[in-house]
Design a protein around this motif. Sequence first.
Motif, PDB file in Angstrom:
ATOM      1  N   ARG A   1       0.846  -1.198   0.000  1.00  0.00           N
ATOM      2  CA  ARG A   1       0.000   0.000   0.000  1.00  0.00           C
ATOM      3  C   ARG A   1       0.885   1.253   0.000  1.00  0.00           C
ATOM      4  O   ARG A   1       0.625   2.208  -0.745  1.00  0.00           O
ATOM      5  CB  ARG A   1      -0.922  -0.003   1.214  1.00  0.00           C
ATOM      6  N   ALA A   2       1.921   1.236   0.844  1.00  0.00           N
ATOM      7  CA  ALA A   2       2.842   2.370   0.890  1.00  0.00           C
ATOM      8  C   ALA A   2       3.600   2.501  -0.432  1.00  0.00           C
ATOM      9  O   ALA A   2       3.832   3.620  -0.916  1.00  0.00           O
ATOM     10  CB  ALA A   2       3.819   2.199   2.048  1.00  0.00           C
ATOM     11  N   ARG A   3       3.978   1.347  -1.021  1.00  0.00           N
ATOM     12  CA  ARG A   3       4.705   1.366  -2.291  1.00  0.00           C
ATOM     13  C   ARG A   3       3.828   1.914  -3.412  1.00  0.00           C
ATOM     14  O   ARG A   3       4.310   2.648  -4.291  1.00  0.00           O
ATOM     15  CB  ARG A   3       5.167  -0.053  -2.630  1.00  0.00           C
TER      16      ARG A   3
ATOM     17  N   ALA B   1      11.804   6.105 -21.010  1.00  0.00           N
ATOM     18  CA  ALA B   1      10.618   5.285 -21.279  1.00  0.00           C
ATOM     19  C   ALA B   1      10.747   3.881 -20.693  1.00  0.00           C
ATOM     20  O   ALA B   1       9.783   3.343 -20.133  1.00  0.00           O
ATOM     21  CB  ALA B   1      10.371   5.196 -22.779  1.00  0.00           C
ATOM     22  N   ASP B   2      11.934   3.253 -20.796  1.00  0.00           N
ATOM     23  CA  ASP B   2      12.113   1.892 -20.277  1.00  0.00           C
ATOM     24  C   ASP B   2      11.935   1.862 -18.763  1.00  0.00           C
ATOM     25  O   ASP B   2      11.263   0.974 -18.214  1.00  0.00           O
ATOM     26  CB  ASP B   2      13.495   1.352 -20.654  1.00  0.00           C
ATOM     27  N   ALA B   3      12.552   2.828 -18.070  1.00  0.00           N
ATOM     28  CA  ALA B   3      12.431   2.887 -16.610  1.00  0.00           C
ATOM     29  C   ALA B   3      10.984   3.147 -16.213  1.00  0.00           C
ATOM     30  O   ALA B   3      10.480   2.585 -15.234  1.00  0.00           O
ATOM     31  CB  ALA B   3      13.344   3.968 -16.045  1.00  0.00           C
ATOM     32  N   ALA B   4      10.294   3.995 -16.980  1.00  0.00           N
ATOM     33  CA  ALA B   4       8.895   4.319 -16.684  1.00  0.00           C
ATOM     34  C   ALA B   4       8.015   3.091 -16.823  1.00  0.00           C
ATOM     35  O   ALA B   4       7.138   2.837 -15.983  1.00  0.00           O
ATOM     36  CB  ALA B   4       8.413   5.433 -17.606  1.00  0.00           C
ATOM     37  N   ARG B   5       8.247   2.306 -17.871  1.00  0.00           N
ATOM     38  CA  ARG B   5       7.451   1.092 -18.062  1.00  0.00           C
ATOM     39  C   ARG B   5       7.680   0.108 -16.930  1.00  0.00           C
ATOM     40  O   ARG B   5       6.754  -0.576 -16.471  1.00  0.00           O
ATOM     41  CB  ARG B   5       7.771   0.457 -19.417  1.00  0.00           C
TER      42      ARG B   5
ATOM     43  N   GLU C   1       5.517  -2.497 -12.000  1.00  0.00           N
ATOM     44  CA  GLU C   1       5.567  -2.757 -10.561  1.00  0.00           C
ATOM     45  C   GLU C   1       4.340  -2.180  -9.867  1.00  0.00           C
ATOM     46  O   GLU C   1       3.756  -2.816  -8.970  1.00  0.00           O
ATOM     47  CB  GLU C   1       6.831  -2.152  -9.952  1.00  0.00           C
ATOM     48  N   LEU C   2       3.941  -0.985 -10.288  1.00  0.00           N
ATOM     49  CA  LEU C   2       2.751  -0.351  -9.710  1.00  0.00           C
ATOM     50  C   LEU C   2       1.511  -1.207  -9.954  1.00  0.00           C
ATOM     51  O   LEU C   2       0.683  -1.404  -9.057  1.00  0.00           O
ATOM     52  CB  LEU C   2       2.567   1.045 -10.306  1.00  0.00           C
TER      53      LEU C   2
ATOM     54  N   ARG D   1       1.358  -4.473 -10.468  1.00  0.00           N
ATOM     55  CA  ARG D   1       1.401  -5.700  -9.661  1.00  0.00           C
ATOM     56  C   ARG D   1       1.056  -5.405  -8.202  1.00  0.00           C
ATOM     57  O   ARG D   1       0.313  -6.162  -7.562  1.00  0.00           O
ATOM     58  CB  ARG D   1       2.786  -6.346  -9.751  1.00  0.00           C
ATOM     59  N   ALA D   2       1.590  -4.293  -7.669  1.00  0.00           N
ATOM     60  CA  ALA D   2       1.313  -3.941  -6.277  1.00  0.00           C
ATOM     61  C   ALA D   2      -0.171  -3.625  -6.082  1.00  0.00           C
ATOM     62  O   ALA D   2      -0.787  -4.046  -5.097  1.00  0.00           O
ATOM     63  CB  ALA D   2       2.175  -2.748  -5.856  1.00  0.00           C
ATOM     64  N   LYS D   3      -0.749  -2.905  -7.027  1.00  0.00           N
ATOM     65  CA  LYS D   3      -2.185  -2.592  -6.958  1.00  0.00           C
ATOM     66  C   LYS D   3      -3.024  -3.862  -7.006  1.00  0.00           C
ATOM     67  O   LYS D   3      -4.025  -3.987  -6.289  1.00  0.00           O
ATOM     68  CB  LYS D   3      -2.579  -1.657  -8.108  1.00  0.00           C
ATOM     69  N   ASP D   4      -2.615  -4.796  -7.860  1.00  0.00           N
ATOM     70  CA  ASP D   4      -3.351  -6.057  -7.986  1.00  0.00           C
ATOM     71  C   ASP D   4      -3.353  -6.813  -6.659  1.00  0.00           C
ATOM     72  O   ASP D   4      -4.389  -7.348  -6.241  1.00  0.00           O
ATOM     73  CB  ASP D   4      -2.737  -6.931  -9.081  1.00  0.00           C
ATOM     74  N   ASP D   5      -2.193  -6.870  -5.996  1.00  0.00           N
ATOM     75  CA  ASP D   5      -2.109  -7.600  -4.729  1.00  0.00           C
ATOM     76  C   ASP D   5      -2.973  -6.944  -3.654  1.00  0.00           C
ATOM     77  O   ASP D   5      -3.685  -7.631  -2.908  1.00  0.00           O
ATOM     78  CB  ASP D   5      -0.652  -7.670  -4.259  1.00  0.00           C
ATOM     79  N   VAL D   6      -2.908  -5.615  -3.568  1.00  0.00           N
ATOM     80  CA  VAL D   6      -3.714  -4.902  -2.577  1.00  0.00           C
ATOM     81  C   VAL D   6      -5.197  -5.082  -2.875  1.00  0.00           C
ATOM     82  O   VAL D   6      -6.002  -5.371  -1.980  1.00  0.00           O
ATOM     83  CB  VAL D   6      -3.342  -3.407  -2.549  1.00  0.00           C
ATOM     84  N   SER D   7      -5.566  -4.930  -4.145  1.00  0.00           N
ATOM     85  CA  SER D   7      -6.961  -5.061  -4.536  1.00  0.00           C
ATOM     86  C   SER D   7      -7.486  -6.472  -4.282  1.00  0.00           C
ATOM     87  O   SER D   7      -8.632  -6.648  -3.845  1.00  0.00           O
ATOM     88  CB  SER D   7      -7.126  -4.707  -6.022  1.00  0.00           C
ATOM     89  N   SER D   8      -6.645  -7.487  -4.540  1.00  0.00           N
ATOM     90  CA  SER D   8      -7.065  -8.870  -4.328  1.00  0.00           C
ATOM     91  C   SER D   8      -7.411  -9.128  -2.864  1.00  0.00           C
ATOM     92  O   SER D   8      -8.421  -9.772  -2.560  1.00  0.00           O
ATOM     93  CB  SER D   8      -5.953  -9.833  -4.769  1.00  0.00           C
ATOM     94  N   ILE D   9      -6.608  -8.606  -1.958  1.00  0.00           N
ATOM     95  CA  ILE D   9      -6.873  -8.781  -0.530  1.00  0.00           C
ATOM     96  C   ILE D   9      -8.153  -8.049  -0.127  1.00  0.00           C
ATOM     97  O   ILE D   9      -9.004  -8.596   0.602  1.00  0.00           O
ATOM     98  CB  ILE D   9      -5.684  -8.268   0.307  1.00  0.00           C
TER      99      ILE D   9
END
Length: 392
Positions: A37-39, A56-60, A65-66, A68-76
């Motif tokens: 959540r903090a990330r 652009a590569d770093a942004a992608r 990562e954003l 994947r983190a949102k998916d994990d938080v949303s899944s819980i």
Amino acid sequence: MASESDIDSAEVTAADLDAMADRLAEVEQYLHVEEKRARVSELERKSAEPSFWDDADAARSVMAELSRAKDDVSSIEQAREHLADIRAALELAEEMNGDDAQELAHEAAAGAAALTRALDDMELTSWFTGEFDHGSAIVTIKPGQGGLEAQDWASMLLKMYLRYCERRGWKVTINDCPAAEVIGIDRATFTVEGKDAFGMLRAEAGVHRLVRISPTDAKKRRQTSFAGVEVIPQLPDDIEIDIAQDDLRIDVYHASGPGGQGVNTTDSAVRITHLPTNIVVTCQNERSQIQNKAAAMQILKARLYELELERRAEQLDEIRGPKQAAGFGNQIRSYVLYPYQMVKDLRSGVETGNVEAVLEDGDLDPFVVGYHRWLLGGAEYVPGATDEEDEA
């Protein structure tokens, strides 16, 4: 842990829901949800900076990562809401009588089964700690020992994996799949895009063995066939593999479809040979020669990257599992259609008598989850050591 079939076959109880709540709390810890959540907040602030897309590569990479983190938080969060809804349905069922109570009880049981599947997926995701586990995969199927039967077996495996990918909502692109002259396929290479695709599918890397009555033998004798499955990660765009053009031989030819029919009249299919390693990659899925060349180069880079890892660390198991000849004694899983019906994974011990569900409907999750549980347990796999079926 209660299985989906256990919950489907019996009404869920308050004690079952308490146990699921405990498991949900454990999964939340496994996934480090509070840290994520903090990330998420940190990455969202970073992505809003005016200079964010200058690289652009770093942004992608940040956006991936954003996501994947949102998916994990949303899944819980969704799992907690789902659990609350199941509790409410169960409490209402206890206060009512007759058909309405029974309908609510069935609704609660069905909800608990769905939540169990979701928890299984979340727990599995928490096990994926490899660099490429959350990304896409490149899968290659090749016939092994067994002649014509092995070519047919390879086509059956392809159908099984395509159905499995469909069940999981993954996108599949078939890069190369030439039909064999008589039956089945010579090989198949396809790319799978979706959450945890490589992490999940690396459970399938190895030799697969089929025992059945031969469909091509007039005497209807039992036949044993083998096929090898290779699973490698599709490399992210920010990983660069330098390939000298002088090291490549590029051939073009007419693409062909099942049965040998030409799918178009131009030389659109591409075969790339990496001369120093003799790695050969073919692609004929696209109608454009340029697109086929780009796809073949992507697969070649992934294979060269894997080869370099093998040379550096001599730990190929981390990428695709032990490298074994596709023949007797090396199988990771047996599919027996005769004299009885059973699919058994020789590493994890997971087995089922519902062969049709596995081969026709791609019901592979029990085997994939079982493999990763076995892997976490650190057991040593000896090829063929636990296979009790006599060879044909």
